[in-house]
Design a protein around this motif. Structure first.
Motif, PDB file in Angstrom:
ATOM      1  N   LEU A   6      -7.330  -0.780   2.407  1.00 10.92           N
ATOM      2  CA  LEU A   6      -6.081   0.155   2.283  1.00 10.92           C
ATOM      3  C   LEU A   6      -4.844  -0.436   2.208  1.00 10.92           C
ATOM      4  O   LEU A   6      -3.919  -0.065   1.481  1.00 10.92           O
ATOM      5  CB  LEU A   6      -6.126   0.937   3.746  1.00 10.92           C
ATOM      6  N   ASP A   7      -4.632  -1.596   2.621  1.00 13.30           N
ATOM      7  CA  ASP A   7      -3.230  -2.518   2.471  1.00 13.30           C
ATOM      8  C   ASP A   7      -3.198  -3.066   1.205  1.00 13.30           C
ATOM      9  O   ASP A   7      -2.088  -2.956   0.541  1.00 13.30           O
ATOM     10  CB  ASP A   7      -3.191  -3.449   3.733  1.00 13.30           C
ATOM     11  N   GLU A   8      -4.104  -3.395   0.658  1.00 17.55           N
ATOM     12  CA  GLU A   8      -4.171  -4.150  -0.649  1.00 17.55           C
ATOM     13  C   GLU A   8      -4.103  -3.227  -1.761  1.00 17.55           C
ATOM     14  O   GLU A   8      -3.507  -3.236  -2.941  1.00 17.55           O
ATOM     15  CB  GLU A   8      -5.113  -5.302  -0.691  1.00 17.55           C
TER      16      GLU A   8
ATOM     17  N   PRO B 164      -0.973   0.393  -0.898  1.00 14.60           N
ATOM     18  CA  PRO B 164      -0.044   0.230   0.050  1.00 14.60           C
ATOM     19  C   PRO B 164       1.047   1.339   0.116  1.00 14.60           C
ATOM     20  O   PRO B 164       1.825   1.526   1.247  1.00 14.60           O
ATOM     21  CB  PRO B 164       0.358  -1.144  -0.359  1.00 14.60           C
ATOM     22  N   GLU B 165       1.132   2.202  -0.823  1.00 15.97           N
ATOM     23  CA  GLU B 165       2.012   3.227  -0.998  1.00 15.97           C
ATOM     24  C   GLU B 165       1.635   4.404  -0.191  1.00 15.97           C
ATOM     25  O   GLU B 165       2.194   5.312   0.115  1.00 15.97           O
ATOM     26  CB  GLU B 165       2.524   3.707  -2.068  1.00 15.97           C
TER      27      GLU B 165
ATOM     28  N   GLU C  70      -0.340   6.362   3.333  1.00 13.56           N
ATOM     29  CA  GLU C  70      -0.679   6.353   5.037  1.00 13.56           C
ATOM     30  C   GLU C  70      -2.081   6.744   4.913  1.00 13.56           C
ATOM     31  O   GLU C  70      -2.434   7.488   4.141  1.00 13.56           O
ATOM     32  CB  GLU C  70       0.104   7.460   5.481  1.00 13.56           C
ATOM     33  N   SER C  71      -2.823   6.078   6.018  1.00 14.46           N
ATOM     34  CA  SER C  71      -4.268   6.674   5.983  1.00 14.46           C
ATOM     35  C   SER C  71      -4.555   6.592   7.427  1.00 14.46           C
ATOM     36  O   SER C  71      -4.098   6.378   8.390  1.00 14.46           O
ATOM     37  CB  SER C  71      -5.292   5.493   5.477  1.00 14.46           C
TER      38      SER C  71
ATOM     39  N   THR D  63     -12.041   8.707   4.736  1.00 13.00           N
ATOM     40  CA  THR D  63     -10.585   8.122   4.939  1.00 13.00           C
ATOM     41  C   THR D  63      -9.821   9.177   4.078  1.00 13.00           C
ATOM     42  O   THR D  63     -10.096   9.723   3.068  1.00 13.00           O
ATOM     43  CB  THR D  63     -10.675   6.958   4.114  1.00 13.00           C
TER      44      THR D  63
ATOM     45  N   SER E  20     -11.842  -0.056   4.555  1.00 14.51           N
ATOM     46  CA  SER E  20     -11.410  -1.362   5.819  1.00 14.51           C
ATOM     47  C   SER E  20      -9.685  -1.197   5.391  1.00 14.51           C
ATOM     48  O   SER E  20      -9.281  -0.854   4.431  1.00 14.51           O
ATOM     49  CB  SER E  20     -11.890  -2.590   4.860  1.00 14.51           C
ATOM     50  N   ASP E  21      -9.160  -1.904   6.528  1.00 22.13           N
ATOM     51  CA  ASP E  21      -7.674  -2.195   6.718  1.00 22.13           C
ATOM     52  C   ASP E  21      -7.448  -2.880   5.349  1.00 22.13           C
ATOM     53  O   ASP E  21      -6.332  -2.617   4.920  1.00 22.13           O
ATOM     54  CB  ASP E  21      -7.395  -2.739   7.904  1.00 22.13           C
ATOM     55  N   THR E  22      -8.093  -4.195   5.017  1.00 18.92           N
ATOM     56  CA  THR E  22      -7.687  -4.760   3.739  1.00 18.92           C
ATOM     57  C   THR E  22      -7.503  -3.932   2.683  1.00 18.92           C
ATOM     58  O   THR E  22      -6.689  -4.009   2.029  1.00 18.92           O
ATOM     59  CB  THR E  22      -8.767  -5.848   3.931  1.00 18.92           C
TER      60      THR E  22
END
Length: 66
Positions: free
Chosen positions: A16-18, A21-22, A24-25, A32, A12-14
């Protein structure tokens, strides 16, 4: 050094972001793909621990050419 890490399934984007964060995906087929710099061995093992903690299965890990 830059690395590519492939994980089974779509994250999920969440997550990946949390969680990463360092990096790219992007998602291809049923994986993924995360790409980014890993500064040293401790960083690499820290990332792998995060994948395991989140219940993610790493299917491939490789160092990219500079």
């Amino acid at each position: 050094m830059r690395y590519e890490i492939r994980v089974a399934g779509a994250m999920s984007d969440t997550m990946l972001d949390e969680g990463f964060p360092e990096l790219e995906s992007f998602v291809i087929a049923s994986q993924t793909v995360l790409v980014g710099p890993i500064v040293d061995e401790a960083h690499l093992y820290g990332l792998l621990a995060r994948f395991q903690l989140l219940g993610l299965r790493v299917t491939e890990l490789r160092q990219l050419p500079e």
